[in-house]
Design an enzyme around this catalytic site. Structure first.
Site, PDB file in Angstrom:
ATOM      1  N   SER A   1      -3.292  18.034   5.467  1.00 34.27           N
ATOM      2  CA  SER A   1      -2.843  19.206   4.697  1.00 34.27           C
ATOM      3  C   SER A   1      -3.257  18.993   3.246  1.00 34.27           C
ATOM      4  CB  SER A   1      -1.323  19.365   4.797  1.00 34.27           C
ATOM      5  OG  SER A   1      -0.662  18.294   4.121  1.00 34.27           O
TER       6      SER A   1
ATOM      7  N   LEU B   1       0.296  14.206   3.992  1.00 39.32           N
ATOM      8  CA  LEU B   1       0.956  15.049   2.987  1.00 39.32           C
ATOM      9  C   LEU B   1       0.567  14.543   1.610  1.00 39.32           C
ATOM     10  CD1 LEU B   1       3.032  17.248   2.187  1.00 39.32           C
ATOM     11  CD2 LEU B   1       4.815  15.490   2.355  1.00 39.32           C
TER      12      LEU B   1
ATOM     13  N   ILE C   1       0.438   9.348   3.162  1.00 42.36           N
ATOM     14  CA  ILE C   1       0.554   9.997   1.862  1.00 42.36           C
ATOM     15  C   ILE C   1      -0.842  10.092   1.257  1.00 42.36           C
ATOM     16  CG2 ILE C   1       1.544   9.881  -0.437  1.00 42.36           C
ATOM     17  CD1 ILE C   1       3.627  10.405   1.701  1.00 42.36           C
ATOM     18  N   LYS C   2      -1.237  11.307   0.882  1.00 42.73           N
ATOM     19  CA  LYS C   2      -2.557  11.515   0.296  1.00 42.73           C
ATOM     20  C   LYS C   2      -2.506  11.252  -1.206  1.00 42.73           C
ATOM     21  CE  LYS C   2      -5.322  14.767   1.878  1.00 42.73           C
ATOM     22  NZ  LYS C   2      -5.862  16.098   2.288  1.00 42.73           N
ATOM     23  N   VAL C   3      -3.391  10.371  -1.649  1.00 41.64           N
ATOM     24  CA  VAL C   3      -3.496   9.993  -3.061  1.00 41.64           C
ATOM     25  C   VAL C   3      -4.945  10.162  -3.485  1.00 41.64           C
ATOM     26  CG1 VAL C   3      -3.268   8.103  -4.730  1.00 41.64           C
ATOM     27  CG2 VAL C   3      -1.603   8.341  -2.866  1.00 41.64           C
TER      28      VAL C   3
END
Length: 385
Positions: free
Chosen positions: A43, A108, A139-141
């Site tokens: 996403s 996310l 977790i998208k970084v």
């Protein structure tokens, strides 16, 4: 076996670059898992803006939040997003369990407003990880300079990380080293590393879009370089990806990685993102067919997924053509086109695009919040009258 399932057989995970509440609730994701062997979902703010801003399936949740006390748009978005991510994670949990944590993830993203803020990124990633509370969350970084130390810390924390917005091989190498350093820090503390997952998302079509514009200028200028420039169109993103994968193969063959692998570490897989073909002159499965290989992921938007299911060809293509890759990148530099400058600009523009999409997302959510709040007040006044 569908062509998408054949990608899995070739060692490449197939993820969907899309999430929508109606799609989740109506069983669309489960169908892709069951029939095509889908193993992940991503996403981003653009996807959520389209979902929340243009779908009525979120209205009941928004009405409920408004009825329980008005929330700020950011808090309301977060509530809605976490609900969707949990649903997707639960749908993918059998995949995660079957593959022993090697796949089955949903991603996310931290707020794009924090792309250049290390400490704030770490804090938000930890908070979102706790809120979603699913082991198959990533977790998208963003892979910015500020993101690199955040990635190292989050891996040390035991948080799965999807590194996004990678355009340059050098940027990928920096986040790969951060991943390794995070694992080594856990080993030094005698903490387990066997179920910590990460992907490094290398964006493709945007590279070609920008490079091709400059190549077109060379072609239009004519002369001896015109033919050379024309031949390079649509090749540089693939060449960059293959160069990154060659470095990955060298890295995991080294002693430093083998020490971690002996303790159960899973490699940080390269993920091909931005795989929809922007130029209609190119094949609509260009960024799938040319980059198939082990320990990778391809995250596909729905149209590209449908196209590959219909007419894609599966073959081990990723590790081939290194001589051509070197020649193409050298030829590009010889034409005076600075790939490093292009990829630097793409990172900056990518952060801005996600920030703009986040602005639009919050505006859409807030508009609905206000509309339902006004409706509640009208009903209360009518009942009082």
């Amino acid at each position: 076996m569908s062509r998408l399932q054949q990608l899995n057989e070739a060692g490449q995970g197939v993820w969907l670059d899309f999430v929508n509440r109606g799609f989740l609730e109506d069983g669309g994701l489960k169908k892709l898992v069951d029939q095509d062997g889908l193993t992940g979902v991503t996403s981003n703010p653009s996807i959520f803006e389209k979902a929340m801003g243009h779908s009525d399936r979120y209205n009941d949740s928004i009405k409920s939040a408004v009825a329980s006390g008005s929330k700020a748009a950011t808090d309301l978005y977060e509530t809605l997003a976490v609900e969707d991510i949990r649903k997707a994670a639960d749908t993918l949990r059998p995949v995660y369990d079957r593959l022993d944590a090697r796949d089955g993830y949903v991603s996310l993203e931290v707020s794009p407003y924090l792309a250049n803020k290390t400490d704030e990124t770490i804090a938000e990633a930890r908070r979102l990880w706790a809120m979603v509370d699913r082991p198959n969350l990533m977790i998208k970084v963003p892979g910015t300079k500020a993101g690199v130390p955040a990635i190292r810390t989050l891996i040390e924390d035991g948080i799965n990380v999807n590194v996004t917005l990678l355009f340059a091989v050098e940027a990928y190498q920096a986040v790969a080293r951060a991943f390794i350093e995070g694992l080594e820090a856990r080993v030094a503390k005698d903490e387990p590393i066997g179920r910590i997952a990460s992907v490094a998302s290398f964006f493709l079509s945007r590279i070609d879009t920008q490079v091709d514009e400059q190549l077109d200028s060379v072609v239009e200028a004519g002369g001896d370089n015109a033919g050379r420039a024309k031949m390079l169109k649509g090749t540089i993103a693939i060449a960059s990806a293959k160069r990154a994968y060659a470095w990955y193969c060298e890295m995991i063959a080294g002693e430093r990685w083998r020490k971690l692998a002996d303790k159960g570490a899973m490699p940080q897989r390269l993920l091909w993102a931005s795989t929809s073909t922007k130029n209609p002159d190119y094949s609509d499965v260009l960024y799938v067919e040319t980059l198939i290989g082990p320990d990778t992921v391809n995250t596909l938007p729905p149209d590209t997924m449908d196209a590959f299911r219909d007419h894609g060809t599966v073959a081990q293509t990723l590790a081939t053509g290194q001589d051509e890759v070197a020649a193409e990148l050298k030829e590009l530099a010889g034409l005076g086109i600075d790939l490093e400058a292009i990829t630097d600009d793409l990172v900056t523009n990518g952060v801005k695009k996600f920030s703009d999409a986040f602005d639009a997302l919050l505006e859409a959510v807030d508009e609905k919040r206000k509309r339902f709040a006004d409706g509640n007040r009208v009903n209360e006044q009518s009942q009082a009258g």
